[in-house]
Design a protein around this motif. Sequence first.
Motif, PDB file in Angstrom:
ATOM      1  N   ARG A 148      -5.371  -0.833  -7.840  1.00  0.00           N
ATOM      2  CA  ARG A 148      -6.709  -0.692  -7.778  1.00  0.00           C
ATOM      3  C   ARG A 148      -7.116   0.378  -8.794  1.00  0.00           C
ATOM      4  O   ARG A 148      -6.349   1.461  -9.018  1.00  0.00           O
ATOM      5  CB  ARG A 148      -7.299  -0.412  -6.587  1.00  0.00           C
ATOM      6  CG  ARG A 148      -7.254  -1.595  -5.467  1.00  0.00           C
ATOM      7  CD  ARG A 148      -7.347  -1.311  -4.061  1.00  0.00           C
ATOM      8  NE  ARG A 148      -6.982  -1.933  -3.185  1.00  0.00           N
ATOM      9  CZ  ARG A 148      -7.576  -3.211  -2.751  1.00  0.00           C
ATOM     10  NH1 ARG A 148      -8.813  -3.479  -3.109  1.00  0.00           N
ATOM     11  NH2 ARG A 148      -6.956  -4.233  -1.876  1.00  0.00           N
ATOM     12  N   GLN A 149      -8.221   0.236  -9.457  1.00  0.00           N
ATOM     13  CA  GLN A 149      -8.623   1.416 -10.277  1.00  0.00           C
ATOM     14  C   GLN A 149      -9.574   2.268  -9.666  1.00  0.00           C
ATOM     15  O   GLN A 149      -9.944   2.230  -8.337  1.00  0.00           O
ATOM     16  CB  GLN A 149      -9.661   0.628 -11.656  1.00  0.00           C
ATOM     17  CG  GLN A 149     -10.614  -0.187 -11.175  1.00  0.00           C
ATOM     18  CD  GLN A 149     -10.912  -1.002 -12.143  1.00  0.00           C
ATOM     19  OE1 GLN A 149     -10.091  -1.582 -13.340  1.00  0.00           O
ATOM     20  NE2 GLN A 149     -12.106  -1.979 -12.151  1.00  0.00           N
TER      21      GLN A 149
ATOM     22  N   CYS B 226       0.804  -1.219  -0.148  1.00  0.00           N
ATOM     23  CA  CYS B 226       0.083  -0.057   0.036  1.00  0.00           C
ATOM     24  C   CYS B 226       0.915   1.324   0.040  1.00  0.00           C
ATOM     25  O   CYS B 226       1.624   1.419   0.818  1.00  0.00           O
ATOM     26  CB  CYS B 226      -0.923  -0.118   1.200  1.00  0.00           C
ATOM     27  SG  CYS B 226      -2.032   1.485   1.304  1.00  0.00           S
TER      28      CYS B 226
ATOM     29  N   LEU C  54      -4.717   4.616 -11.426  1.00  0.00           N
ATOM     30  CA  LEU C  54      -4.179   3.366 -10.702  1.00  0.00           C
ATOM     31  C   LEU C  54      -3.583   3.740  -9.351  1.00  0.00           C
ATOM     32  O   LEU C  54      -2.799   4.628  -9.459  1.00  0.00           O
ATOM     33  CB  LEU C  54      -3.566   2.610 -11.773  1.00  0.00           C
ATOM     34  CG  LEU C  54      -4.350   1.931 -12.955  1.00  0.00           C
ATOM     35  CD1 LEU C  54      -3.262   1.348 -13.660  1.00  0.00           C
ATOM     36  CD2 LEU C  54      -5.337   0.854 -12.396  1.00  0.00           C
TER      37      LEU C  54
ATOM     38  N   ARG D 208     -12.481   1.333  -4.313  1.00  0.00           N
ATOM     39  CA  ARG D 208     -11.967   0.968  -5.532  1.00  0.00           C
ATOM     40  C   ARG D 208     -11.922  -0.695  -5.655  1.00  0.00           C
ATOM     41  O   ARG D 208     -11.391  -1.226  -4.700  1.00  0.00           O
ATOM     42  CB  ARG D 208     -10.371   1.584  -5.477  1.00  0.00           C
ATOM     43  CG  ARG D 208     -10.403   2.990  -5.515  1.00  0.00           C
ATOM     44  CD  ARG D 208      -9.129   3.472  -5.007  1.00  0.00           C
ATOM     45  NE  ARG D 208      -8.888   4.957  -5.114  1.00  0.00           N
ATOM     46  CZ  ARG D 208      -8.038   5.368  -6.068  1.00  0.00           C
ATOM     47  NH1 ARG D 208      -7.634   4.548  -7.167  1.00  0.00           N
ATOM     48  NH2 ARG D 208      -7.716   6.635  -6.270  1.00  0.00           N
ATOM     49  N   ARG D 209     -11.905  -0.850  -6.997  1.00  0.00           N
ATOM     50  CA  ARG D 209     -11.751  -2.427  -7.129  1.00  0.00           C
ATOM     51  C   ARG D 209     -10.255  -2.676  -7.720  1.00  0.00           C
ATOM     52  O   ARG D 209      -9.754  -2.017  -8.283  1.00  0.00           O
ATOM     53  CB  ARG D 209     -12.778  -2.671  -8.497  1.00  0.00           C
ATOM     54  CG  ARG D 209     -14.232  -2.667  -7.774  1.00  0.00           C
ATOM     55  CD  ARG D 209     -15.119  -3.702  -7.890  1.00  0.00           C
ATOM     56  NE  ARG D 209     -14.965  -4.367  -9.397  1.00  0.00           N
ATOM     57  CZ  ARG D 209     -15.914  -3.928 -10.252  1.00  0.00           C
ATOM     58  NH1 ARG D 209     -16.959  -3.030 -10.045  1.00  0.00           N
ATOM     59  NH2 ARG D 209     -15.968  -4.445 -11.426  1.00  0.00           N
ATOM     60  N   ILE D 210     -10.015  -3.990  -7.639  1.00  0.00           N
ATOM     61  CA  ILE D 210      -8.567  -4.421  -7.884  1.00  0.00           C
ATOM     62  C   ILE D 210      -8.566  -4.257  -9.489  1.00  0.00           C
ATOM     63  O   ILE D 210      -9.469  -4.821 -10.138  1.00  0.00           O
ATOM     64  CB  ILE D 210      -8.308  -5.916  -7.529  1.00  0.00           C
ATOM     65  CG1 ILE D 210      -8.017  -5.675  -5.921  1.00  0.00           C
ATOM     66  CG2 ILE D 210      -7.126  -6.428  -7.989  1.00  0.00           C
ATOM     67  CD1 ILE D 210      -8.049  -7.342  -5.161  1.00  0.00           C
ATOM     68  N   ALA D 211      -7.545  -3.714  -9.912  1.00  0.00           N
ATOM     69  CA  ALA D 211      -7.433  -3.601 -11.473  1.00  0.00           C
ATOM     70  C   ALA D 211      -7.354  -4.977 -12.187  1.00  0.00           C
ATOM     71  O   ALA D 211      -6.768  -5.788 -11.605  1.00  0.00           O
ATOM     72  CB  ALA D 211      -6.181  -2.651 -11.804  1.00  0.00           C
TER      73      ALA D 211
ATOM     74  N   CYS E 183      -1.873   1.587  -5.771  1.00  0.00           N
ATOM     75  CA  CYS E 183      -1.707   0.366  -5.048  1.00  0.00           C
ATOM     76  C   CYS E 183      -2.033   0.652  -3.750  1.00  0.00           C
ATOM     77  O   CYS E 183      -1.360   1.582  -2.818  1.00  0.00           O
ATOM     78  CB  CYS E 183      -0.148  -0.112  -5.128  1.00  0.00           C
ATOM     79  SG  CYS E 183      -0.086  -1.846  -4.212  1.00  0.00           S
TER      80      CYS E 183
ATOM     81  N   ALA F 162      -8.358   1.593   0.333  1.00  0.00           N
ATOM     82  CA  ALA F 162      -9.145   1.451  -1.003  1.00  0.00           C
ATOM     83  C   ALA F 162     -10.404   1.892  -1.055  1.00  0.00           C
ATOM     84  O   ALA F 162     -10.834   2.339  -2.135  1.00  0.00           O
ATOM     85  CB  ALA F 162      -8.824  -0.213  -1.427  1.00  0.00           C
TER      86      ALA F 162
ATOM     87  N   PRO G 112      -6.973  -2.655   1.526  1.00  0.00           N
ATOM     88  CA  PRO G 112      -8.423  -2.772   1.730  1.00  0.00           C
ATOM     89  C   PRO G 112      -8.733  -1.602   2.558  1.00  0.00           C
ATOM     90  O   PRO G 112      -9.969  -1.059   2.181  1.00  0.00           O
ATOM     91  CB  PRO G 112      -8.706  -4.051   2.473  1.00  0.00           C
ATOM     92  CG  PRO G 112      -7.591  -4.919   2.081  1.00  0.00           C
ATOM     93  CD  PRO G 112      -6.343  -4.047   2.027  1.00  0.00           C
TER      94      PRO G 112
ATOM     95  N   ARG H 159      -2.748  -3.822  -3.345  1.00  0.00           N
ATOM     96  CA  ARG H 159      -3.228  -4.557  -4.601  1.00  0.00           C
ATOM     97  C   ARG H 159      -3.347  -3.148  -5.672  1.00  0.00           C
ATOM     98  O   ARG H 159      -3.831  -2.117  -5.067  1.00  0.00           O
ATOM     99  CB  ARG H 159      -4.298  -5.242  -4.773  1.00  0.00           C
ATOM    100  CG  ARG H 159      -4.389  -6.592  -4.163  1.00  0.00           C
ATOM    101  CD  ARG H 159      -3.500  -7.633  -4.749  1.00  0.00           C
ATOM    102  NE  ARG H 159      -3.237  -7.931  -6.022  1.00  0.00           N
ATOM    103  CZ  ARG H 159      -3.815  -9.037  -6.460  1.00  0.00           C
ATOM    104  NH1 ARG H 159      -4.551  -9.745  -5.597  1.00  0.00           N
ATOM    105  NH2 ARG H 159      -3.910  -9.091  -7.786  1.00  0.00           N
TER     106      ARG H 159
END
Length: 205
Positions: free
Chosen positions: A183-184, A173, A188, A199-202, A190, A196, A193, A181
């Motif tokens: 994420r978009q 992170c 983008l 945001r969803r994982i790219a 990193c 984030a 959770p 991870r």
Amino acid sequence: MIAEEFLSIAGLALRHHRGADSVTVTAVEPSPHGPLVRWSAPLLAVERERRADGPTTFLGPVPGPVLLTLLARVLACRWRDGAPRCPPDWAERLARRHRDVFGQGCFECGPGWRWLWEGAAELLQERGVPAGFRTSQAKEKFGSIRWYYDCSDDYEYTQSLVDGVELLSAYICEECGRPGRIRQGGWLRCLCPEHAGNRRIAGGA
Ligand SMILES: [Zn+2]
């Protein structure tokens, strides 16, 4: 905690390495560098693949043991002084401690990656900073680190270390240094959770 972070980051960063399922943590020991994860990975290839590909040289991924050694040192830096903290002047402090690696600094990224820079700088200094080494840019791009440098010798080790930092940053992170991870969501980044939000994982992986 430190062993969980190690296995979580290593599990993702090495998922395309053959033999990655042989990685285990055998101990976490005090060391002069901070609490150091001792690991075993008997099935990982040690050498970096390198072969002629027409006029250029194909260079395989950073060997797993190089990544794990770097990650263990990064986490030792992170947990060296108790619970990890990111003081607002982390970048100035980092550059001041490692002038021969980072010059005046100018890190264009978030504080969660400070231990990645620190661990790599320490490993490079222990080996001897190669002649002519100069960091020209240290920044975030497309969710992970880009470390641009000039260097006139010891190319292979330096290149593997720099490639290792760039690769590991895609699983750490940028805000806090926990496992993350890319994420978009706008651009983008990193993130863990907690940072984030929604945001969803790219790539949906
Ligand atoms: Zn975070």
